[in-house]
Design an enzyme around this catalytic site. Sequence first.
Site, PDB file in Angstrom:
ATOM      1  N   LYS A   1       8.507 -16.893 -10.636  1.00 26.52           N
ATOM      2  CA  LYS A   1       7.967 -16.030 -11.500  1.00 26.52           C
ATOM      3  C   LYS A   1       6.615 -16.120 -12.037  1.00 26.52           C
ATOM      4  CE  LYS A   1       8.670 -11.442 -13.927  1.00 26.52           C
ATOM      5  NZ  LYS A   1       9.370 -11.227 -15.337  1.00 26.52           N
TER       6      LYS A   1
ATOM      7  N   PRO B   1      -2.851 -12.069  10.589  1.00 28.07           N
ATOM      8  CA  PRO B   1      -3.561 -11.460  12.027  1.00 28.07           C
ATOM      9  C   PRO B   1      -3.250 -10.741  12.141  1.00 28.07           C
ATOM     10  CG  PRO B   1      -1.139 -12.751  11.842  1.00 28.07           C
ATOM     11  CD  PRO B   1      -1.544 -11.821   9.962  1.00 28.07           C
ATOM     12  N   ASP B   2      -4.242  -9.823  13.058  1.00 28.77           N
ATOM     13  CA  ASP B   2      -4.470  -8.482  13.671  1.00 28.77           C
ATOM     14  C   ASP B   2      -3.050  -7.941  14.744  1.00 28.77           C
ATOM     15  OD1 ASP B   2      -4.656  -5.893  15.096  1.00 28.77           O
ATOM     16  OD2 ASP B   2      -6.425  -6.054  13.940  1.00 28.77           O
ATOM     17  N   ILE B   3      -1.610  -7.522  13.875  1.00 24.53           N
ATOM     18  CA  ILE B   3      -0.589  -7.239  15.625  1.00 24.53           C
ATOM     19  C   ILE B   3      -1.466  -7.008  16.481  1.00 24.53           C
ATOM     20  CG2 ILE B   3       1.529  -6.850  16.055  1.00 24.53           C
ATOM     21  CD1 ILE B   3       2.126  -7.436  12.381  1.00 24.53           C
TER      22      ILE B   3
ATOM     23  N   LYS C   1     -13.060   0.948  16.312  1.00 24.58           N
ATOM     24  CA  LYS C   1     -11.482  -0.428  16.610  1.00 24.58           C
ATOM     25  C   LYS C   1     -11.201  -0.092  18.071  1.00 24.58           C
ATOM     26  CE  LYS C   1     -10.326   0.489  11.834  1.00 24.58           C
ATOM     27  NZ  LYS C   1      -9.633   1.208  10.692  1.00 24.58           N
TER      28      LYS C   1
ATOM     29  N   ASN D   1       0.954  -1.155  -0.267  1.00 26.28           N
ATOM     30  CA  ASN D   1      -0.316   0.033  -0.252  1.00 26.28           C
ATOM     31  C   ASN D   1       1.261   0.593   0.211  1.00 26.28           C
ATOM     32  OD1 ASN D   1       0.449   0.463   2.938  1.00 26.28           O
ATOM     33  ND2 ASN D   1      -0.232  -1.321   2.881  1.00 26.28           N
TER      34      ASN D   1
ATOM     35  N   ASP E   1      -3.766  -6.037   5.417  1.00 22.70           N
ATOM     36  CA  ASP E   1      -4.908  -6.903   5.507  1.00 22.70           C
ATOM     37  C   ASP E   1      -5.504  -8.532   5.651  1.00 22.70           C
ATOM     38  OD1 ASP E   1      -5.947  -4.728   7.852  1.00 22.70           O
ATOM     39  OD2 ASP E   1      -6.964  -4.647   6.212  1.00 22.70           O
TER      40      ASP E   1
HETATM   41  O1  C5P Z   1      -8.523  -2.051  11.555  1.00 20.11           O
HETATM   42  P1  C5P Z   1      -7.419  -1.615  11.085  1.00 20.11           P
HETATM   43  O2  C5P Z   1      -5.735  -2.291   9.827  1.00 20.11           O
HETATM   44  O3  C5P Z   1      -7.583  -0.069  10.737  1.00 20.11           O
HETATM   45  O4  C5P Z   1      -6.438  -0.941  12.247  1.00 20.11           O
HETATM   46  C1  C5P Z   1      -5.740   0.295  12.495  1.00 20.11           C
HETATM   47  C2  C5P Z   1      -4.132  -0.195  13.449  1.00 20.11           C
HETATM   48  O5  C5P Z   1      -3.905  -1.521  13.693  1.00 20.11           O
HETATM   49  C3  C5P Z   1      -3.433   0.337  13.129  1.00 20.11           C
HETATM   50  O6  C5P Z   1      -2.793   0.921  14.430  1.00 20.11           O
HETATM   51  C4  C5P Z   1      -2.150  -0.885  12.531  1.00 20.11           C
HETATM   52  O7  C5P Z   1      -1.148  -0.439  12.299  1.00 20.11           O
HETATM   53  C5  C5P Z   1      -3.453  -1.687  13.573  1.00 20.11           C
HETATM   54  N1  C5P Z   1      -2.737  -3.618  12.461  1.00 20.11           N
HETATM   55  C6  C5P Z   1      -2.163  -4.329  12.965  1.00 20.11           C
HETATM   56  N2  C5P Z   1      -2.609  -5.638  11.868  1.00 20.11           N
HETATM   57  C7  C5P Z   1      -2.594  -5.707  11.251  1.00 20.11           C
HETATM   58  C8  C5P Z   1      -3.905  -4.962  11.194  1.00 20.11           C
HETATM   59  C9  C5P Z   1      -3.602  -3.420  11.032  1.00 20.11           C
HETATM   60  O8  C5P Z   1      -1.498  -4.264  13.743  1.00 20.11           O
HETATM   61  N3  C5P Z   1      -3.259  -6.777  10.703  1.00 20.11           N
END
Ligand code: C5P
Length: 396
Positions: free
Chosen positions: A289, A305-307, A337, A210, A279
């Site tokens: 390739k 995973p959402d870190i 959020k 991105n 995401d």
């Molecule tokens: O849910 P969203 O991605 O919009 O949330 C944004 C926040 O979550 C940011 O602080 C981003 O660094 C964190 N984030 C994360 N891991 C992900 C997606 C978002 O830590 N996979």
Amino acid sequence: MAEFSGKRIVLGITGGVAAYKTAELARLLVKADAAVDVVLTEAATQFVGPATFQALTSRPVLTDLWDARAPGGMAHIDLSRGAAAILIAPATADFLAKLAHGQADDLLSTLCLARACPLLVAPAMNRQMWEQSPTRRNVRQLIDDGISLLGPGSGDQACGEVGPGRMLESEELFEELVAFFQPKLLAGKRVLLTAGPTFEALDPVRGLTNSSSGKMGFSLARACHEAGAAVILISGPVALPTPRGVTRINVESAAQMREAVLRELPGQGLFISVAAVADYRPAKAEVGKIKKNGKVMALDLVQNPDILAEVSALPEAPFCIGFAAESQNLAEYAEGKRLAKKLPLVVGNLLQDGLGGDANSVTLFDDQGAHPLPSAPKIDVARAIVAHIASMLIPR
Ligand code: C5P
């Protein structure tokens, strides 16, 4: 920017070849609205002339303890009165020795001894001189006496050697001086940050990413360091220099970022998640390739995973701060959020206000409500966020 507005800096120059860099530093300070009083030692005048600094600072340049131009003939006392700081750049081995022993036999050493303001020194000398035990002893003494050392850096030297002893570059000295004046709101704290985009490989040369520039995260890392914190910055692929004093770990994918975060997390007091983590990632990265074949191509993506959510759910979670970059409904999404990820603080901004640029306009969301900050350069926004974080850390 007017970082030094209302501040007077005494810029002392001693006799080293790095003195030519101090002309640029004087210019940077004047540009940042400082009043700069330059004092040259006699040896410094062998390398640079008073006329250069007079022209750059639009103020008289002093070299002589007996200069009759100083009001009351007391330059050694008057110059440091009301000054925000004295910075000696370059500071030779000889000058460090004088400072360590309280000698005062010329204008600059006398005004250092008679000072009523902080003293910072930027050493510059040959590697051997820097490493010799007398210099080591003197440096320890200066630190004990509360004098701040800026550098030295390491690298090529004018004498042809390579090693420690180079004066920091003018921009680095400027940055150090700016940092010196920031309130130490996070002194003793340990901060882990993520910044930049992630890159999710599709094959050896392509991937999903991105347009996050990393500028906000890097500015926050710098602001946390300026505020006295020990900072580790885990960064996705960006082309930004590492802020001075910050430890940087480079990663590419969200999985690598997660692994680095979990590895570095123990002992951290704050986790600031600024990264625009992808995401989704391709279900499979091809080893070779990918070739075109004239047909429609479908990509299978799996969720990353959402870190941040994972870190904030840990039993010993640090104070967690999230970011929310939205294209609309900022308050609703950012606060959503914050609650979903159980965060004390979310920094929200509209994509059109911040992405890629040097300025940002953000709103802070916490238990007390929404706090919009004025639109400003990212480093100023970062300092305001640090001030807000610090106020939340103080038990009410
Ligand atoms: O849910 P969203 O991605 O919009 O949330 C944004 C926040 O979550 C940011 O602080 C981003 O660094 C964190 N984030 C994360 N891991 C992900 C997606 C978002 O830590 N996979």
